[in-house]
Design a protein around this motif. Structure first.
Motif, PDB file in Angstrom:
ATOM      1  N   GLU A  70       0.882  14.272   0.378  1.00  0.00           N
ATOM      2  CA  GLU A  70       0.741  14.023   2.029  1.00  0.00           C
ATOM      3  C   GLU A  70       1.313  15.015   2.802  1.00  0.00           C
ATOM      4  O   GLU A  70       0.957  15.109   4.225  1.00  0.00           O
ATOM      5  N   SER A 124       6.383  -4.019   2.883  1.00  0.00           N
ATOM      6  CA  SER A 124       5.783  -3.115   3.862  1.00  0.00           C
ATOM      7  C   SER A 124       7.019  -2.578   4.676  1.00  0.00           C
ATOM      8  O   SER A 124       7.746  -3.364   5.183  1.00  0.00           O
ATOM      9  N   GLN A 125       7.004  -1.312   4.902  1.00  0.00           N
ATOM     10  CA  GLN A 125       8.064  -0.755   5.876  1.00  0.00           C
ATOM     11  C   GLN A 125       7.654  -1.345   7.302  1.00  0.00           C
ATOM     12  O   GLN A 125       8.846  -1.950   7.746  1.00  0.00           O
ATOM     13  N   SER A 126       6.669  -1.172   7.691  1.00  0.00           N
ATOM     14  CA  SER A 126       6.212  -1.233   8.995  1.00  0.00           C
ATOM     15  C   SER A 126       6.085  -2.830   9.292  1.00  0.00           C
ATOM     16  O   SER A 126       6.332  -3.427  10.344  1.00  0.00           O
ATOM     17  N   THR A 152       0.982  -3.208   8.394  1.00  0.00           N
ATOM     18  CA  THR A 152      -0.098  -2.716   7.617  1.00  0.00           C
ATOM     19  C   THR A 152      -1.315  -3.716   7.591  1.00  0.00           C
ATOM     20  O   THR A 152      -0.940  -4.758   6.981  1.00  0.00           O
ATOM     21  N   VAL A 209       6.297  10.373   8.656  1.00  0.00           N
ATOM     22  CA  VAL A 209       5.166   9.585   8.272  1.00  0.00           C
ATOM     23  C   VAL A 209       5.342   9.212   6.821  1.00  0.00           C
ATOM     24  O   VAL A 209       5.106   8.053   6.195  1.00  0.00           O
ATOM     25  N   GLY A 254       0.711  -0.984  -0.136  1.00  0.00           N
ATOM     26  CA  GLY A 254      -0.153  -0.073   0.113  1.00  0.00           C
ATOM     27  C   GLY A 254       0.898   1.129   0.080  1.00  0.00           C
ATOM     28  O   GLY A 254       2.118   1.121   0.614  1.00  0.00           O
ATOM     29  N   GLY A 255       0.220   2.197  -0.509  1.00  0.00           N
ATOM     30  CA  GLY A 255       1.050   3.772  -0.708  1.00  0.00           C
ATOM     31  C   GLY A 255       2.365   3.654  -1.229  1.00  0.00           C
ATOM     32  O   GLY A 255       2.512   3.012  -2.242  1.00  0.00           O
ATOM     33  N   THR A 256       3.146   4.137  -0.555  1.00  0.00           N
ATOM     34  CA  THR A 256       4.429   4.148  -1.061  1.00  0.00           C
ATOM     35  C   THR A 256       5.240   2.821  -1.320  1.00  0.00           C
ATOM     36  O   THR A 256       6.076   2.529  -2.261  1.00  0.00           O
ATOM     37  N   SER A 282       7.179   8.266   3.753  1.00  0.00           N
ATOM     38  CA  SER A 282       8.213   7.144   3.603  1.00  0.00           C
ATOM     39  C   SER A 282       9.452   7.481   2.495  1.00  0.00           C
ATOM     40  O   SER A 282       9.019   8.002   1.632  1.00  0.00           O
ATOM     41  N   LYS A 294       4.287  12.001  -2.363  1.00  0.00           N
ATOM     42  CA  LYS A 294       5.110  12.663  -1.462  1.00  0.00           C
ATOM     43  C   LYS A 294       4.377  14.085  -1.046  1.00  0.00           C
ATOM     44  O   LYS A 294       4.270  14.470  -0.083  1.00  0.00           O
TER      45      LYS A 294
HETATM   46  O1  M6R Z   1       4.224   0.344   6.570  1.00  0.00           O
HETATM   47  P1  M6R Z   1       3.894   0.269   5.025  1.00  0.00           P
HETATM   48  O2  M6R Z   1       5.180   0.161   3.951  1.00  0.00           O
HETATM   49  O3  M6R Z   1       3.059  -0.947   4.829  1.00  0.00           O
HETATM   50  O4  M6R Z   1       2.945   1.419   4.919  1.00  0.00           O
HETATM   51  C1  M6R Z   1       2.239   1.357   3.586  1.00  0.00           C
HETATM   52  C2  M6R Z   1       1.830   2.841   3.455  1.00  0.00           C
HETATM   53  O5  M6R Z   1       1.024   3.226   4.588  1.00  0.00           O
HETATM   54  C3  M6R Z   1       2.698   3.959   3.482  1.00  0.00           C
HETATM   55  O6  M6R Z   1       3.760   3.755   2.521  1.00  0.00           O
HETATM   56  C4  M6R Z   1       2.202   5.341   3.316  1.00  0.00           C
HETATM   57  O7  M6R Z   1       1.741   5.620   2.061  1.00  0.00           O
HETATM   58  C5  M6R Z   1       3.183   6.704   3.431  1.00  0.00           C
HETATM   59  N1  M6R Z   1       2.707   7.722   4.394  1.00  0.00           N
HETATM   60  C6  M6R Z   1       3.654   7.037   2.343  1.00  0.00           C
HETATM   61  O8  M6R Z   1       4.545   8.064   2.675  1.00  0.00           O
END
Ligand code: M6R
Length: 644
Positions: free
Chosen positions: A524, A384-386, A389, A435, A337-339, A437, A521
């Motif tokens: 947001e 996913s970064q985190s 998600t 926030v 999702g997202g970035t 990424s 970017k």
């Molecule tokens: O932790 P994740 O990479 O799964 O998160 C996905 C998105 O929520 C995250 O990339 C979001 O779009 C960022 N705020 C983008 O900068």
């Protein structure tokens, strides 16, 4: 998204909890609260807005309690008010909870509780948990009230019990509070990361998890609990991640983990190697700028030890899939999702070009509901970064259910997706606090490229091509530095664009996802409306929007689509658009279509996103700073989105 902190030990809990809330600020929130327990009494303070508002409301900053729970709320059910902020306290004022997640059947539970005489003071779904647990608690046989004995026992209780996970099993049947929590949670449909405390149990915090992360930090005579490891980095590196369905009974010296049926679960701790310094801004005004500037270094961390220069391929450990199975793959899916989704789109170009395997990229939130065609000849990458998600977690489970091979491309070590996929690669971007990424994106792209190369080498790519690819990859950090040196120039350019209300970001081919990411970017963190488009699509509709008030940021680097992209830019200029062009160094022809221009070093086409995204990150950053935005904590957004 919401953040939870809890502490039980021998130190004063208040400063630890306040600092813990500050450490979790990056996740995004709109109100906060704290509950402390001392001499069998609960004290609660809540405030809307920043943590400083909460601190301002604390009557006694020297509150002596050594046990407490705290929360940052990101509103889902009910507006942003003090009444809706956590902790929620049950009617008798003795039991308090903090909760992340969503209680889906809260209406029916609330109805039953109201009938029984419980009075609600908030509009939240979470408050039902406080009353429901209190209700079960009142029906269970009560133990003799515990004395607040912890201060007296400080420092002595842990002798001979170096691992609290080895502590004697004194929970379960005897533990009224834990049992009340278990019973209440058995009635609940939805998700939770939950902490509960009770005035008559001054030696205990109960934690439970289903779908919302919770980590327990283990130290001598104390435990830290939080939604992620950041609040505990200053105190301990030994942590235990709770899994779904687990209940933890946490005292100063003991950590007992069981399930909702009270069956004991034995698990160990793991060592976290991030340190607290990484959670500081290190002299930068914002985390976002620090993280943008870290990209050359963390990129090196991402590729270190993974390149085989001799064979022109990548070595990626922990894959759980044989080379034959890899060769036999019919399809690749990327879910994110997202970035992370835009990084996935770059991955698609790489997998199709290098490995010649069809690759689809889905928003995780859509994947699960479209009945995706995946089977045992499908490899699914969850990016996913985190690693927390919720959409991506659910998509991972769906892919696994359907028999696909699932790999994680994850930053946070030990996170839910990392644990549930059991196979995959960490991107080693380090702690990402802003926030928005940035460095995680770069490293996700790096890992997807390495995976594509590895698969390509097993199929069609020859060793010479593989080597050239890796040599180009090794040049990337130096080239990133060249772009970062232009920050002051990009700042000046950004100033010229800060007053616009709308913007287009255009790219083609591998730079199309770069345009999408640049646009995300900007919107947001600056709140400027922007649209990312494939350059060739403009003439099919969006061109109608272009005017002198609607500038275009376009990626026009020297690749096979240069001429086509240049024409698309000219079409926009002919309608009066101001243009900011990202071009390859010394490209005189690109200047012809540019009002403003940022040069980037040349590289292989597939690697361009690693470089071309960076000026767009800086552009968005400086516009947001120019507009006085809260760059690291943009409104309405959360770092880790743990609800679907
Ligand atoms: O932790 P994740 O990479 O799964 O998160 C996905 C998105 O929520 C995250 O990339 C979001 O779009 C960022 N705020 C983008 O900068």
């Amino acid at each position: 998204m919401c953040g939870i902190v809890g502490y039980i030990g021998n130190k004063q809990a208040l400063p630890i909890l306040v600092q813990g809330l500050r450490d979790l600020e990056y996740r995004g929130y709109d109100s906060a609260g704290i509950c402390l327990l001392h001499e069998n009494k609960i004290e609660r303070v809540r405030a809307v807005g920043k943590i400083d508002n909460l601190v301002g409301k604390l009557k006694d900053s020297n509150y002596p309690g050594t046990l407490g729970i705290a929360h940052t709320r990101w509103a889902t059910h009910g507006g942003v008010t003090e009444e809706n902020a956590h902790p929620h306290v049950a009617m008798d004022g003795k039991l308090a909870i903090v909760h992340n997640g969503i209680i889906e059947n809260y209406r029916e539970l609330k109805k039953k509780l109201v009938k029984k005489g419980y009075k609600f003071t908030s509009d939240t779904d979470s408050e039902v948990l406080a009353h429901l647990i209190a209700d079960y608690y009142s029906t269970l046989p009560q133990p003799l009230p515990s004395q607040p004995s912890h201060e007296a026992s400080a420092g002595t209780a842990r002798e001979g019990n170096s691992s609290p996970l080895r502590g004697e099993d004194k929970g379960g049947g005897e533990n009224t509070l834990a049992n009340a929590v278990r019973r209440a949670l058995s009635d609940v449909r939805g998700t939770y990361g939950l902490l509960a405390v009770h005035a008559d149990h001054p030696d205990q915090i109960i934690a439970a998890r289903l779908g919302s992360p919770l980590v327990v930090g283990v130290a001598e005579g104390e435990h830290y609990i939080a939604s992620d490891v950041t609040p505990m980095l200053a105190y301990t590196k030994q942590v235990t991640f709770l899994d779904d369905g687990e209940v933890a009974e946490i005292s100063r010296d003991n950590l007992r983990i069981s399930n909702l049926k009270d069956e004991l679960i034995t698990k160990g701790t793991m060592q976290i190697d991030w340190d607290q310094a990484k959670a500081q801004k290190g002299g930068y005004e914002h985390f976002m700028l620090k993280e943008i500037m870290e990209q050359p270094t963390v990129f090196e961390d991402a590729i270190r030890g993974r390149l085989d220069m001799e064979e022109g391929t990548a070595h990626l450990g922990g894959l759980n899939i044989s080379e034959d199975q890899l060769r036999d793959l019919k399809r690749i899916n990327i879910i994110s999702g997202g970035t992370a989704y835009y990084a996935g789109l770059v991955g698609k170009y790489a997998f199709e070009r290098l490995a010649q395997v069809p690759c689809e990229v889905d928003f995780s939130s859509e994947f699960r509901y479209r009945d995706p065609i995946v089977d045992k000849k499908t490899l699914v990458y969850a990016v996913s970064q985190s690693g927390e998600t919720a959409d991506t977690i659910m998509a991972v489970r769906e892919a696994k259910r359907k028999g696909a091979h699932v790999r994680g491309i994850i930053n946070v070590v030990g996170s839910t997706i990392a644990r549930e996929t059991k196979a995959g690669s960490y991107i080693h971007a380090g702690l990402e606090m802003a926030v928005a990424s940035t460095k995680a994106y770069t490293n996700m792209v790096a890992l997807l490229l390495l995976n594509a190369l590895q698969l390509g080498r097993l199929k069609h790519v020859n060793v010479a091509t593989g080597k050239r690819f890796l040599e180009s990859l090794l040049e990337i950090p130096g080239k990133m530095n060249e772009i970062l040196k232009q920050a002051e120039n990009i700042k000046k350019i950004a100033k010229k664009y800060a007053h616009y209300k709308n913007m287009f970001f255009l790219g083609r081919g591998v730079n199309y996802p770069v345009a999408l990411e640049g646009s995300l970017k900007l919107k947001e963190i600056s709140y400027i409306h922007s649209e990312g488009y494939a350059g060739g699509e403009m003439k099919h509709g969006p061109l109608a929007l272009v005017s002198e008030d609607f500038p275009v940021v376009a990626i026009l680097t020297r690749n096979q689509l240069f001429e086509k992209m240049k024409s698309n830019i000219m079409e926009a200029r002919a309608r009066g658009a101001r243009t900011l062009i990202i071009a390859s160094e010394d490209d005189e022809e690109a200047k012809e279509v540019a009002d403003d221009i940022i040069f980037v070093p040349k590289t292989m086409e597939l690697l361009e996103p690693l470089l071309n995204t960076i000026p767009l990150q800086l552009f968005a950053y400086y516009i947001a700073v120019n507009l006085g935005r809260d760059v690291d904590r943009p409104r309405n957004l959360a770092k880790s989105v743990t609800v679907e």
